[in-house]
Design an enzyme around this catalytic site. Structure first.
Site, PDB file in Angstrom:
ATOM      1  CD  GLU A 157      -2.795  -1.299   2.313  1.00 56.49           C
ATOM      2  OE1 GLU A 157      -4.012  -1.716   2.165  1.00 56.49           O
ATOM      3  OE2 GLU A 157      -2.363  -0.916   3.457  1.00 56.49           O
ATOM      4  CD  GLU A 236      -4.251  -6.220   2.837  1.00 50.32           C
ATOM      5  OE1 GLU A 236      -5.212  -5.480   3.158  1.00 50.32           O
ATOM      6  OE2 GLU A 236      -3.037  -6.113   2.938  1.00 50.32           O
TER       7      GLU A 236
END
Length: 491
Positions: A157, A236
């Site tokens: 991320e 995810e």
């Protein structure tokens, strides 16, 4: 030997392969339960397990490494292979994961000119040193060497943190240097500039993290990839959420809603279910989030996952297995572990002690002319107690400057006031009762370093700047009353 490649799709031995993965963090599960959790993942229909790798656990102190017991990553990967699962490894130095400091070691803050998650020489040098110890543990477990590891993640991320692709390229180069041969991936949210900031498409496959609106988010990823067809993957898929102190309730996502999103994902691409089994935040590694206020993560990382914290199947497990059965055959798995629940009865304590009796046994005494942060004492977690002479009887106005995260103030070792988070730095009126000498003490609790975004910076704990008494910093520069600097740091 097998091969795993990324072209217009994922290919295993040149055959199209849909990744159906679930996340299990080996460091949140005791090793005795690893096989049980992995077998239940396989029995749900998954063919892959994903795990983060926490740098701060494997190198708790500079140049001190631990890959044993609960941190035996190699055995976890080998167990996954024995169960019939492939492995996605996410060994980037930063993992987020609602984990202390996002997996970064606290001691990085003691290195001069350190800039985390950046094209910064001190930072990359420590990553390089860590990788030199990490990857020999698992390099021969990659799929091109008959192991189960099929993918490695470069960073996590990063697009919600920075936009320095040169940093990402250097991380990828370090992975290759230390023996990673499988394809690389990145994982970012599909919102704003996150994909643009956090990817290096020429080196690593972009994937996305999200928990809803899958069709819409896949359209964003498809558009980002442009004319070149690439596999779509949710790295995810948030099937639940974590809990933090102060939330007021356990976060849940209805099984039928999560199952519908799972189906939308598998209809177009591959998935990693985050989490399949959340597990437990042991010790001081829970970390915190910062949503306008500091909120420590709870000890439980149940996550409303298909498998509970203690390993039982939930309705979400059944709903997910039903969806997965439309895409792959569900294997027959015989659970090999005999795990039983039992009542341990009532536990009664037969004694107690107080902080002042325990301090000499659990802490290390330091003398210094002014308060210093916890990290300056080579301490990463727990509590730091500061104490000094405060002079004769009078009223004093005490203010803590740069304290983190909960501070208890004592006069002559009797509690007078407590401050936390946004209260820190407020003035406290304290009474010094003795006509002779009095002592002022402050116990500061590290409640967990933030794991995400901008608050990652400036995460020193204890008292970072100083203590002001009656409007002035309390030091030992002049005659009594002065700061004697008795600081006891204990883990």
């Amino acid at each position: 030997m097998s091969n795993f490649t990324i072209r217009d799709d994922f290919y295993l031995d040149d055959q199209p392969f849909k990744i159906i993965s679930g996340a299990i963090h080996y460091f949140r599960v005791v090793p005795a339960y690893w096989r049980d959790r992995l077998e239940k993942l396989r029995a749900m229909g998954a063919n892959t397990v994903e795990t983060y790798v926490p740098w701060n656990m494997h190198e708790p102190q500079p140049n001190q490494y631990n890959f044993s017991g609960m941190l035996d990553l190699r055995t976890f990967i080998q167990t996954a292979q024995e169960v019939g699962l492939y492995v996605i490894l996410r060994p980037s130095p930063y993992i987020c994961a609602e984990w202390e400091f996002g997996g970064l070691p606290w001691w990085l803050q003691n290195i001069p000119e350190m800039k985390i998650r950046a094209n910064n020489q001190p930072y990359l040098a420590t990553v390089n040193r860590y990788y030199a110890h990490l990857f020999p543990q698992i390099a021969d477990l990659q799929i091109d060497q008959d192991g189960p590891v099929i993918l490695c993640q470069v960073e996590n991320e990063f697009g919600s943190f920075g936009n320095d692709q040169n940093y990402l390229r250097k991380l990828a180069a370090l992975m290759r240097k230390h023996g990673v041969t499988v394809p690389l991936v990145t994982a970012d949210g599909p919102w704003g500039d996150m994909l643009t900031n956090g990817t290096v498409p020429e080196l690593a496959l972009p994937t996305i993290n999200c928990g809803s609106k899958i069709k819409e988010n896949f359209a964003v990823l498809r558009s980002f990839n442009g004319t070149k067809k690439k596999p779509l993957m949710v790295m995810e898929f948030w099937d639940g959420w974590f809990d933090a102190w102060g939330d007021g309730q356990h976060h849940t996502t209805p099984a039928e809603i999560a199952a519908a999103e799972l189906n939308d994902t598998l209809a177009e691409g591959s998935i990693n279910i985050y989490m399949f089994h959340g597990g437990t935040n042991f010790g001081f590694h829970n970390g915190s989030v910062n949503n306008d206020r500091l909120q420590p993560i709870t000890t439980s990382y149940d996550y409303d996952a298909p498998l509970t914290e203690w390993g039982e199947e939930t309705p979400k497990y059944t709903a997910f297995r039903d969806v997965i059965s439309h895409y792959v055959d569900i294997p027959t798995v015989s659970l090999s572990a005999d795990i039983q629940k039992k009542s341990y009865g009532t536990l009664r304590s037969d004694g107690q002690t107080d902080l002042w009796t325990a301090l000499p046994m659990i802490g290390t005494h330091h003398e210094c002319p002014y308060p210093r942060s916890m990290e300056n004492f080579a301490q990463g977690y727990g509590y730091t107690y500061y104490e000094t002479r405060a002079g004769a009887s009078r009223e004093i106005d005490v203010r803590l400057v740069g304290a983190a995260d909960r501070a208890q103030m004592f006069v002559n070792r009797t509690l007078q006031a407590t401050q936390y988070d946004r209260q820190l730095g407020q003035r406290e009126k304290l009474t010094l009762p003795n006509p002779g000498e009095n002592r002022l003490g402050v116990l500061v609790e590290n409640m967990g370093r933030v794991d995400y975004s901008a608050p990652l910076y400036s995460q020193r704990k204890g008292i970072r700047d100083g203590v002001m008494v009656n409007g002035a910093f309390y030091l030992n520069a002049r005659e009594c009353p002065h700061f004697n600097g008795s600081a006891v740091s204990g883990g």
